[in-house]
Design a protein around this motif. Structure first.
Motif, short mmCIF file in Angstrom:
data_model
loop_
_atom_site.label_atom_id
_atom_site.label_comp_id
_atom_site.label_asym_id
_atom_site.label_seq_id
_atom_site.Cartn_x
_atom_site.Cartn_y
_atom_site.Cartn_z
N ARG A 113 29.54 49.50 53.21
CA ARG A 113 30.93 49.93 53.21
C ARG A 113 31.42 50.05 51.78
O ARG A 113 30.77 49.60 50.84
CB ARG A 113 31.83 48.99 54.02
CG ARG A 113 32.00 47.60 53.49
CD ARG A 113 33.00 46.82 54.34
NE ARG A 113 33.27 45.51 53.76
CZ ARG A 113 34.41 44.85 53.91
NH1 ARG A 113 35.39 45.36 54.63
NH2 ARG A 113 34.58 43.65 53.37
N ALA A 114 32.58 50.68 51.61
CA ALA A 114 33.11 50.92 50.27
C ALA A 114 34.63 50.93 50.30
O ALA A 114 35.25 51.26 51.33
CB ALA A 114 32.59 52.25 49.74
N ARG A 115 35.21 50.57 49.15
CA ARG A 115 36.67 50.69 49.01
C ARG A 115 36.99 51.79 48.02
O ARG A 115 36.47 51.81 46.90
CB ARG A 115 37.31 49.38 48.52
CG ARG A 115 38.85 49.47 48.56
CD ARG A 115 39.56 48.29 47.96
NE ARG A 115 40.98 48.29 48.30
CZ ARG A 115 41.91 49.01 47.66
NH1 ARG A 115 41.56 49.79 46.64
NH2 ARG A 115 43.18 48.97 48.04
N LEU A 116 37.85 52.70 48.45
CA LEU A 116 38.24 53.85 47.64
C LEU A 116 39.72 53.74 47.29
O LEU A 116 40.56 53.51 48.15
CB LEU A 116 37.99 55.15 48.42
CG LEU A 116 36.59 55.30 49.03
CD1 LEU A 116 36.54 56.53 49.91
CD2 LEU A 116 35.54 55.38 47.94
N ARG A 117 40.03 53.90 46.00
CA ARG A 117 41.41 53.86 45.55
C ARG A 117 42.16 55.12 45.98
O ARG A 117 41.60 56.22 45.99
CB ARG A 117 41.49 53.77 44.02
CG ARG A 117 41.05 52.46 43.44
CD ARG A 117 41.37 52.40 41.95
NE ARG A 117 40.79 53.55 41.23
CZ ARG A 117 39.52 53.60 40.83
NH1 ARG A 117 38.69 52.61 41.11
NH2 ARG A 117 39.08 54.65 40.17
N ALA A 118 43.41 54.95 46.30
CA ALA A 118 44.27 56.09 46.64
C ALA A 118 45.67 55.80 46.11
O ALA A 118 46.01 54.66 45.79
CB ALA A 118 44.30 56.33 48.14
#
Length: 285
Positions: free
Chosen positions: A169-174
């Protein structure tokens, strides 16, 4: 776990042989246990949506890992998205837009899953995964590791994962923004892709990396006279000549041979050696 599992129907090119052993882990713990207990002599191949891959006609030896159910969750946070590796890039982009989160619109132009996008630092329309990634969780034989973007040593269309590492899994900035403006950008990218790429054909996305310098891969391919070139039922797309197409009944060998012929003609005409962007996995027939 399945043996001699046909894979061609689930690849975008619709070509290729079977997986000697195909494993669909239930969750991250299951995946870590698999990686821990597999002998080091057993080859491991990871596939996602198989959108950027030529699966060779002889199939894949060893163990093929495919993340599906159990790895597709998407969680919306105040300033970002946490997505399982099997979540489709387009779904992440649409989810972010629906929540008025900007900066991830480029993902709507990338076929495949976020696990593959992290592993190859996928990019489109001026943005790459490295530009928005906070961290990725990676299953390894030693356990689950959370790695910051800097740990992955991103470069053009590549990331450095630990040995036998599999993104889970990954965390993406927005960035919170105007919902209408974000939706408009999403539509703009989708329309541009539809207008310029053979998105409804049996293809594998961009075939070759853009080389250093001002000229893009498609421009070099066009200059070498390869637009519309065919080997068997494999064809260089007339619409976008950095795409190869299975026009119906092509083999993986024909598609790969066509790509190598394009590379040879571009080298002879321009002096540039194109590098494959599409992954080529498995054994020849």
């Amino acid at each position: 776990m399945r043996h001699d599992e046909p894979l061609a129907p689930s690849t975008w090119f619709r070509v290729g042989g079977a997986a000697e052993t195909l494993v669909r882990p239930a969750d991250a713990d299951d995946l870590v246990a698999l990686l821990r207990d597999l002998p080091g002599t057993v080859a491991v191949t990871v596939i996602g949506a198989a959108s950027n891959m030529i699966l060779r006609d002889g199939g894949i030896a060893g163990v093929t890992i495919r993340l599906a159910r159990g790895f597709g969750d998407i969680t919306v946070e105040t300033d970002g998205i946490v997505a399982g590796a099997a979540a489709l890039d387009v779904t992440i982009a649409e989810t972010a837009a629906a929540q008025a989160l900007g900066g991830l619109e480029f993902l709507v132009g990338i076929p495949g899953t976020i696990g593959g996008a992290v592993a190859m630092n996928a990019g489109a329309y001026g943005t790459e995964v490295k530009d928005v990634l906070d961290w990725a969780e990676v299953a390894t034989p030693a356990g689950l590791k959370r790695l910051a973007a800097a740990d992955l040593r991103f470069a053009y269309r590549r990331a450095e994962l630990p040995p036998r590492g599999v993104v889970t899994r990954a965390r993406l900035r927005a960035t919170p923004g105007e919902a209408a403006a974000i939706a408009a950008r999403l539509h703009e990218i989708r329309a541009a892709r539809e207008a310029t790429q053979p998105v409804r054909a049996r293809t594998g996305g961009s075939t070759f990396k853009n080389p250093p310098g001002a000229r893009k891969a498609w421009e070099l391919i066009d200059a070498a006279g390869c637009r519309g070139l065919r080997i068997g039922a494999a064809e260089v797309s007339e619409k976008h000549c950095n795409f190869l197409i299975n026009t119906g009944g092509a083999t993986a060998a024909e598609i790969e041979a066509l790509g190598e012929e394009v590379r040879a003609r571009v080298l002879a005409a321009t002096g540039v050696a194109l590098e494959w962007e599409i992954r080529r996995v498995g054994r020849p027939a």
